[in-house]
Design an enzyme around this catalytic site. Structure first.
Site, PDB file in Angstrom:
ATOM      1  N   HIS A  12      -8.115-144.432   1.524  1.00 38.90           N
ATOM      2  CA  HIS A  12      -7.140-144.812   0.494  1.00 38.90           C
ATOM      3  C   HIS A  12      -6.810-143.658  -0.438  1.00 38.90           C
ATOM      4  O   HIS A  12      -7.349-143.580  -1.545  1.00 38.90           O
ATOM      5  CB  HIS A  12      -7.689-145.975  -0.328  1.00 38.90           C
ATOM      6  N   GLU A  39      -4.335-143.494  -2.205  1.00 40.00           N
ATOM      7  CA  GLU A  39      -3.695-144.067  -3.399  1.00 40.00           C
ATOM      8  C   GLU A  39      -4.708-144.431  -4.480  1.00 40.00           C
ATOM      9  O   GLU A  39      -4.329-144.650  -5.630  1.00 40.00           O
ATOM     10  CB  GLU A  39      -2.848-145.294  -3.019  1.00 40.00           C
ATOM     11  N   CYS A  77      -4.977-148.160   5.812  1.00 42.21           N
ATOM     12  CA  CYS A  77      -5.991-149.206   5.975  1.00 42.21           C
ATOM     13  C   CYS A  77      -5.412-150.350   6.803  1.00 42.21           C
ATOM     14  O   CYS A  77      -5.120-150.166   7.972  1.00 42.21           O
ATOM     15  CB  CYS A  77      -6.515-149.660   4.618  1.00 42.21           C
TER      16      CYS A  77
END
Lengths: 756, 233
Positions: B204, B206, B87
């Site tokens: 993302h 994560e 990002c």
């Protein structure tokens, strides 16, 4: 008195929103003519927004104590114990007037302000919600306001780094000239490490933290305490400008100095900026405060004392520092690139003294600035009661299947995806239930506990019957938390009303507060923080009374939270709670029949509690596969939302033998008494849930229902690719989904047909 | 896997990233402040996480790309060390000259947070060995400026050299304009540098490492990295 300051004239006093009586009170209090700066300070402290002068006497009725309550109203935010040594810190606050004048910055700084309220207390924000009320979709300003407000909320929250997980959006022509932006923030702290505003100790340094002071937002709180006229655009300079980047730095720096034990007291500079924060810290600690404005970090040269005291520049904090920790605290703020300046100290004298350019520009009694603010018992009239709508008199203008298709794609019921996709709702990695459900579920750190969060109110009910409407707002918040399996703990309230000087508006306020009190007591759901926003009027026309309730609940295990989506075909669909077919103030009556009338559904709080406790037990024992509360749009809309969320249809055709109870209450001998009447499917009776149950669990569920005396009936079965109401054509789930999802993006891109 | 997560002021997904790295490797990553001039010794991967470094002022990632720590990151990459930017981290890598191209405003000019589908184009990189080539994963995005743009020559090179690692697609892996939600050139969601040791991606992974929070499809990236690095160690 410094040169070049305006003379204190009756006109100047009036321009500060102070009435002649209030000015006389000031003269009696200080025994002399106030300086220009002092007039500004009084106006900041005594306006409606800061002093609660019209609402105070009624707010005392609210139940604010409870087993979980650590700190009730009166601090920056409420604090509740959520177990495991942790506390949840939360509050909701309005930013209505600024958001109408300048939607992006107004909404952004609303989010920024409420976040500061939470981290001022030592809590790290973990979630935000918001409740937005806009005007008629066809009003020329509405699209611009929706676009700006949503972008502003996202722009601030996304950058700050807190997930925006829930809330509500509504449209009604009564908000045409006065939208509502209510922002709620929720944070976590260790229960024994909460920070408060009260200063202690004489001669302690007062430190200014964060951004520099500029000329923005001067008189913001005073502006928010007056009605709008035609020229509200002229008030743009009173709107603050937000910088979420700076707030993120301020958060980290504040939590750091708190953890290092540097802080005696801390207060954010929100409404009325430096004035309000300094006075509150001193007054709460029974101390005086002396401020030296020459030390205040300013964005521009030549700012006057008056401007500095009234600026509402954002991302600022005031702190009473432990003197021995000065070097350590300053190093932390320098690391984050923030201003850190000692601007004053605590004094024994209980005076609020402000110096600027070597002169004393204000010298006022500090306790009286807050405590001696006028308190009004404004006259009020009880709102008239409206008649209940006899369902038998409501001729269905279209088949129920058509009505359902229309309702699920209507501005008030359609998907809010267009809105919440602009909010980062997953950051921090703890969002178990994202927007679109009954309540958001956010894991507490690494779990297993989780918080359930919601914001609710049904303003059209509050307008029709403020007492029942106040009850309903609380009940719906409680129900939404229950529907995800949470145990409701406490609420924050954001009371948005019109001009309290009008007895009928004051009557709405008083009745709503009574209703909220009654419901909060009955449901053990104390109010721990809140905000009152009055004068929400334009050209003498008030908004719908809108007491938004922000609810917080707890789940022992985040993995057990219930969602509304149908999970599998062949499961029983059950309706929990009893139905009288209450059409008064329903969306069916308004949007399908074109009648905005009647008494809203009454709220039976004992039934709410009994039915909700039953549903929560089912969730905890894993006896249910999906849960959804029944609210706007009634049963048919609730089932349709479950079908859309799960991509699975439902056959409700077998429900036609269901008889509506209590038919005497809804009308005469002709009252429809079977489930083939729209009143059953679209009535908005309260205390109801739709759940799905595996066939193998049916006996256990009905036995529990019988033992607990909870009205429970089967209304259908999940499965297929369509939803079928009794004696109606099937509606494909794909069609419902298209209807549900298309209105908002279509409206915002301007491609929709005008609303009928 | 001994990871360092660089923290610039305004970064806000550093904890999400640290949690995912720890979940995959069992080790807490080192958190490195932007004002440092050296990376901790013994690090085998540097991660630039998501957020709004320096408030996105000037241009997303432009100021962070010139932060004191970035010389060390550039030197680390030049020696073949693995660098992952997610990002804002991707934006910073582009601004720092470690990856080509730029991330423009999303096609509809709005910040969008939603689950998207990515086709993993190659599984033979250190970052994607936890996946199969052609596999479609579901991960969330949350950005306003993720519309990947580069000049035609650069895009042709990226494609020709197989350096597009993730692409926005339909759930079945097919490319379609409606699934390329931010308007990125060739639906590019993530690219790798020439040497194959620097990856930038907008979505993302994560945030999708635990089953309770949605599909755990992001986990493959971190587990693949951990396995690769543990084998190398």
């Amino acid at each position: 008195m410094p040169l070049n300051e305006p003379r204190i004239t009756p006109q100047l006093v009036a321009e500060h929103g102070l009435s002649p009586d209030e000015y006389d009170r000031i003269l009696r209090l200080i025994g002399r003519t106030p300086t220009f700066t002092e007039v500004g300070i009084f106006s900041a402290m005594w306006n409606e927004h800061c002093s609660y002068k019209s609402s105070k006497v009624h707010l005392r009725e609210l139940p604010t104590a409870g087993r979980c309550v650590i700190q009730g109203p009166g601090e920056n935010a409420g604090v509740i114990d959520i177990g495991g040594g942790l506390a949840c810190v939360f509050k909701m606050e309005s930013h209505n007037h600024p958001s109408y004048i300048e939607p992006y910055q107004g909404a952004a700084t609303g989010v920024g302000g409420i976040l500061r309220d939470v981290f001022t207390m030592g809590a790290r924000p973990i979630a935000c919600l918001n409740a937005l009320s806009f005007g008629d979709p066809d009003h020329p300003m509405t699209r611009h306001l929706v676009s700006g407000v949503v972008a502003g909320i996202g722009g601030y929250g996304n950058s700050f780094g807190v997930p925006t997980v829930g809330g509500e959006v509504r449209f009604h022509r009564r908000y045409n000239g006065n939208i509502l932006v209510n922002a709620m923030a929720v944070g976590l702290a260790e229960a024994d490490k909460i920070f408060y505003a009260a200063a202690s100790g004489v001669g302690m340094p007062i430190v200014y933290l964060g951004s520099k002071t500029g000329r923005d937002g001067i008189h913001g709180a005073t502006m928010a305490s007056a009605e709008f006229g035609e020229n509200s655009e002229d008030k743009r300079p009173t709107v603050q400008v937000g910088d979420p980047f700076c707030e993120k730095l301020l958060l980290e720096a504040c939590l750091d100095i708190m953890a290092k034990g540097c802080v005696i007291a801390i207060q954010d500079m929100g409404a009325a900026g430096l004035t309000c924060s300094a006075v509150e810290m001193g007054a709460k600690g029974n101390l005086g405060v002396i401020l030296d404005l020459d030390k205040v970090p300013c964005r521009e040269a030549g700012m006057t004392a008056y401007e500095m005291m009234l600026s509402e520049s954002q991302e600022r904090m005031l702190m009473v520092l432990k003197p021995e920790k000065k070097a350590e605290a300053e190093a932390i703020f320098r690391k984050w690139g923030l201003d850190f300046a000692i601007v004053g100290e605590t004094t024994p004298g209980r005076r609020f003294v402000v110096r600027h350019g070597g002169e004393i520009v204000a010298d006022l009694p500090i306790k009286e600035l807050g405590d001696e603010a006028p308190v009004y018992r404004r006259p009020f009239v009880d709102p008239p009661k409206l008649p209940a709508i006899d369902a038998a008199t409501v001729a269905p203008p279209m088949p129920m299947a058509d009505a359902l298709e229309k309702l699920i794609g209507s501005p008030d019921l359609c998907s809010r995806r267009w809105v919440w996709e602009q909010y980062d709702h997953i950051i921090l990695g703890n969002t178990v239930q994202r927007p679109g459900g009954d309540a958001a579920v956010v894991r507490v750190n690494d779990g297993p506990a989780a918080l359930a969060l919601t914001a609710d109110v049904t303003p059209r009910y509050c307008e029709a019957d403020p007492f029942e409407g106040g009850k309903q707002a609380v009940a719906e918040a409680w129900r939404n938390l229950t529907a995800v399996g949470a145990r409701p703990l406490a609420v924050t309230d954001n009371l948005n009303f019109g001009n309290p000087e009008r007895p009928e508006i004051m009557g709405q306020f008083v009745a709503c507060v009574r209703g909220i009190s009654e419901a909060c007591r009955a449901l053990d759901f104390p109010v721990v923080s809140g905000n009152v926003s009055l004068y929400n009027e334009t050209n003498g026309r008030a908004i719908l009374p809108t007491p938004t309730i922000g609810g917080v609940g707890i789940l022992a295990d985040f993995a057990l939270s219930a969602t509304l989506a149908f999970k599998a075909a062949g499961e029983a669909i059950l309706l929990i709670g009893s139905s009288q077919g209450w059409l008064g103030q329903s969306l069916y009556l308004r949007d399908i029949c074109g009648r905005e009338e009647g008494a809203p559904p009454p709220v039976d709080l004992a039934a709410e509690r009994r039915n909700g406790d039953f549903v929560r037990t089912l969730v905890e024992r894993k006896l249910t596969t999906a849960v959804h509360d029944v609210s706007d749009g009634g049963l048919a809309v609730a089932v349709a939302e479950m079908a859309v969320a799960g991509g699975i249809g439902a056959d409700l055709g077998g429900a036609s033998d269901v008889r509506i109870e209590g038919r005497a209450k809804i009308g005469g001998p002709e009252a429809p008494d079977t489930a083939s009447h729209p009143a059953f499917w679209f009535g908005e009776d309260q205390a109801r849930y739709v759940i799905t149950v595996r066939q193998s669990d049916m006996a256990a569920v009905f036995e529990l229902a019988r033992v607990n005396g909870v009205p429970t009936r089967r209304i259908g079965t999940t499965g297929g690719n369509a939803l079928t109401l009794p004696a109606q054509r099937p509606i494909l789930v794909a069609r419902l989904t298209e209807q549900f999802e298309s209105w908002f993006p279509g409206y915002m891109s301007g491609s929709n047909q005008p609303c009928a | 896997m001994k990871a360092a997560v660089v923290v610039f002021p305004g970064i806000n997904r550093e904890c999400d990233m640290a949690r995912a790295l720890k979940l995959a490797s069992g080790r807490e990553p080192a958190m490195v402040w932007h004002a440092e001039t050296a990376l901790p010794a013994g690090i085998d991967i540097v991660v630039l996480p998501g957020g709004f470094s320096y408030g996105d002022y000037l241009r997303c990632g432009a100021i962070a790309a010139r932060a004191p720590i970035m010389d060390a990151v550039r030197a680390f990459a030049a020696k073949g060390g693995l660098v992952l930017g997610v990002c804002n981290g991707f934006q910073i890598l582009c601004e720092a000259g470690l990856l080509p191209g730029v991330l423009m405003r999303n096609a509809r000019l709005k910040f969008i947070c939603r689950n998207v589908y990515l086709r993993v184009e190659r599984s033979d990189t250190p970052f994607t060995r936890g996946y199969n080539a052609g596999q479609v994963i579901c991960v969330p995005t949350a950005h306003g400026e993720g519309n990947y743009v580069a000049d035609a020559g650069t895009v042709a090179r990226l494609e020709g050299e197989g350096r597009v690692i993730f692409r926005y697609t339909a759930p079945d892996g097919a490319r379609a304009p409606e699934w390329n939600f931010n308007g990125a050139t060739n639906a590019i969601a993530g690219i790798i540098n020439e040497r194959g040791n620097v990856l930038g991606m907008m979505p993302h992974p994560e945030n999708h490492v635990e089953a309770a929070m949605g599909p755990a499809d992001g986990r493959g990236l971190f587990q693949g990295l951990a396995e690769h690095l543990d084998r190398a160690a």
